[in-house]
Design a protein around this motif. Structure first.
Motif, PDB file in Angstrom:
ATOM      1  N   MET A 183     -33.356  71.156  97.368  1.00  0.00           N
ATOM      2  CA  MET A 183     -33.576  72.596  97.406  1.00  0.00           C
ATOM      3  C   MET A 183     -34.877  72.961  96.699  1.00  0.00           C
ATOM      4  O   MET A 183     -35.615  73.857  97.121  1.00  0.00           O
ATOM      5  CB  MET A 183     -32.406  73.328  96.757  1.00  0.00           C
ATOM      6  N   PHE A 184     -35.161  72.254  95.588  1.00  0.00           N
ATOM      7  CA  PHE A 184     -36.392  72.464  94.827  1.00  0.00           C
ATOM      8  C   PHE A 184     -37.092  71.121  94.670  1.00  0.00           C
ATOM      9  O   PHE A 184     -36.448  70.070  94.673  1.00  0.00           O
ATOM     10  CB  PHE A 184     -36.079  73.054  93.450  1.00  0.00           C
ATOM     11  N   PRO A 185     -38.407  71.111  94.474  1.00  0.00           N
ATOM     12  CA  PRO A 185     -39.129  69.834  94.324  1.00  0.00           C
ATOM     13  C   PRO A 185     -38.623  69.041  93.118  1.00  0.00           C
ATOM     14  O   PRO A 185     -38.347  69.599  92.056  1.00  0.00           O
ATOM     15  CB  PRO A 185     -40.577  70.274  94.117  1.00  0.00           C
ATOM     16  N   GLY A 225     -33.768  58.622  83.529  1.00  0.00           N
ATOM     17  CA  GLY A 225     -33.250  58.974  84.837  1.00  0.00           C
ATOM     18  C   GLY A 225     -32.275  57.929  85.356  1.00  0.00           C
ATOM     19  O   GLY A 225     -32.458  56.730  85.132  1.00  0.00           O
ATOM     20  N   PHE A 226     -31.246  58.386  86.071  1.00  0.00           N
ATOM     21  CA  PHE A 226     -30.240  57.452  86.592  1.00  0.00           C
ATOM     22  C   PHE A 226     -29.701  57.890  87.960  1.00  0.00           C
ATOM     23  O   PHE A 226     -29.063  57.107  88.653  1.00  0.00           O
ATOM     24  CB  PHE A 226     -29.061  57.331  85.618  1.00  0.00           C
ATOM     25  N   ALA A 227     -29.951  59.137  88.362  1.00  0.00           N
ATOM     26  CA  ALA A 227     -29.364  59.666  89.587  1.00  0.00           C
ATOM     27  C   ALA A 227     -30.395  59.653  90.725  1.00  0.00           C
ATOM     28  O   ALA A 227     -31.538  60.069  90.548  1.00  0.00           O
ATOM     29  CB  ALA A 227     -28.864  61.096  89.355  1.00  0.00           C
ATOM     30  N   GLU A 228     -29.968  59.174  91.900  1.00  0.00           N
ATOM     31  CA  GLU A 228     -30.854  59.081  93.058  1.00  0.00           C
ATOM     32  C   GLU A 228     -31.151  60.475  93.595  1.00  0.00           C
ATOM     33  O   GLU A 228     -30.243  61.245  93.907  1.00  0.00           O
ATOM     34  CB  GLU A 228     -30.196  58.233  94.148  1.00  0.00           C
ATOM     35  N   PRO A 229     -32.430  60.846  93.709  1.00  0.00           N
ATOM     36  CA  PRO A 229     -32.761  62.198  94.165  1.00  0.00           C
ATOM     37  C   PRO A 229     -32.501  62.381  95.657  1.00  0.00           C
ATOM     38  O   PRO A 229     -32.603  61.438  96.445  1.00  0.00           O
ATOM     39  CB  PRO A 229     -34.250  62.325  93.849  1.00  0.00           C
TER      40      PRO A 229
END
Length: 339
Positions: free
Chosen positions: A163-165, A154-158
């Motif tokens: 929209m979805f969990p 993972g590399f992208a900040e949530p």
């Protein structure tokens, strides 16, 4: 050495009445048909070249996904994708989807690119080398980013309000294929880039073109390149065994049609210049089976490689190319210990 044997199609089409592929649609559909027929013959791989701004196959992933859906055993791959044109992030999504559709049979060959139909075509795709970089540097950088993304970290900040969990932690690109990272190849045209590919843990695709670094016969130089790659792989400390492919134009002359098409082929290497670099192009092989076997026994690079990609004249149609592949599998490969 027992070898994986595949075909490599450049995917040409032409409106000429002599062409068996007169449109892009015919080329794409016949590519799928040839892969299906090749699988039935026992061919190990269906590989496709990627060229932009030309009457040839370009965007590879729709074709690879279609071949994957229509077949069940044969490896499907590229030889090669020009990474100067690629967005590594979007490419990871496409590659993951195509690999999952095929059940993990994707073998992706990448490269920094080759001579093209237009000047700096990658600029039209929105890419430009950074200051102090060449377009080749840019292609290799895109390749390195692609490899990093394939690891699935993972590399992208949530988004805190998605929209979805989301799963916990940073997000990766989806769909993700767990083992695809080990099935990436680099199309190398020099000893230095072969060693670079080994360091990064990529398999090696060595084509019928490389820098003329010693003045020796093409197959001799290519054999040395493969040995240099394997030594660099060992020095890098990778634990798995790498794969190495070479591509060749090989035609067994067993009927009048074969002799008409390929009986007058040039059996010598040729030398030219690409971007002011002296380059050597490997010869084609076209002879009666017994003579062909003797010639191929002398090819050092074929002996070194575990995978042989047979370049096919796709404009001659599916049936003729099935004949070409079947003849080599039945009359040539067993005599050379490839089968």
């Amino acid at each position: 050495m027992t070898k994986n044997i595949g075909f490599l199609s450049f995917g040409h089409w032409s409106p000429s009445p002599h062409s068996g592929t007169r449109s892009a649609q015919e080329t794409l559909l016949q590519s799928i048909d040839l892969a299906v027929a090749a699988e039935e013959l026992g061919v190990d791989g269906a590989y496709f070249r990627v060229h932009h701004f030309a009457n040839q196959l370009a965007s590879p992933f729709p074709l690879l996904a279609a071949v994957g859906a229509k077949t069940s055993k044969i490896e499907i791959g590229t030889g090669v994708i020009d990474m100067r044109y690629e967005n590594p992030f979007y490419m990871v999504e496409n590659a993951g989807a195509a690999d999952l559709i095929s059940g993990g049979r994707l073998q992706l060959g990448l490269s920094r690119g080759s001579p093209e139909q237009v000047i700096d075509g990658w600029r039209y795709f929105g890419y430009q080398p950074q200051d102090g970089q060449t377009d080749a540097d840019m292609g290799r950088h895109h390749g390195e980013v692609f490899l990093q993304l394939l690891n699935g970290k993972g590399f992208a900040e949530p988004n805190p309000r998605p929209m979805f969990p989301n799963p916990p932690g940073q997000l990766r690109l989806e769909p993700h294929s767990e083992s695809l990272r080990e099935r990436i190849w680099w199309g190398s045209g020099s000893d230095a880039t072969a060693r670079w590919a080994a360091k990064l843990g990529m398999n090696l695709q060595s084509s019928t073109l490389k820098d003329d670094e010693t003045g020796e016969a093409f197959h001799v130089q290519q054999g040395k390149q493969i040995r240099a790659y394997r030594e660099a792989w060992k020095e890098a400390g990778h634990t798995r065994t790498p794969r190495v492919s070479v591509s060749r134009s090989i035609f067994a002359l067993v009927n009048e049609t074969d002799r008409q098409y390929f009986g007058r082929g040039d059996d010598r290497d040729s030398v030219g210049f690409i971007h002011e670099t002296r380059s050597i192009f490997g010869r084609s092989y076209a002879a009666k089976p017994k003579q062909l076997i003797k010639q191929l026994q002398q090819d050092e690079a074929i002996a070194e490689a575990d995978t042989l990609l047979l370049t096919v004249p796709n404009q001659l149609g599916v049936d003729y190319n099935v004949h070409v592949l079947e003849t080599i599998l039945k009359e040539i490969a067993p005599e050379l210990g490839w089968r």
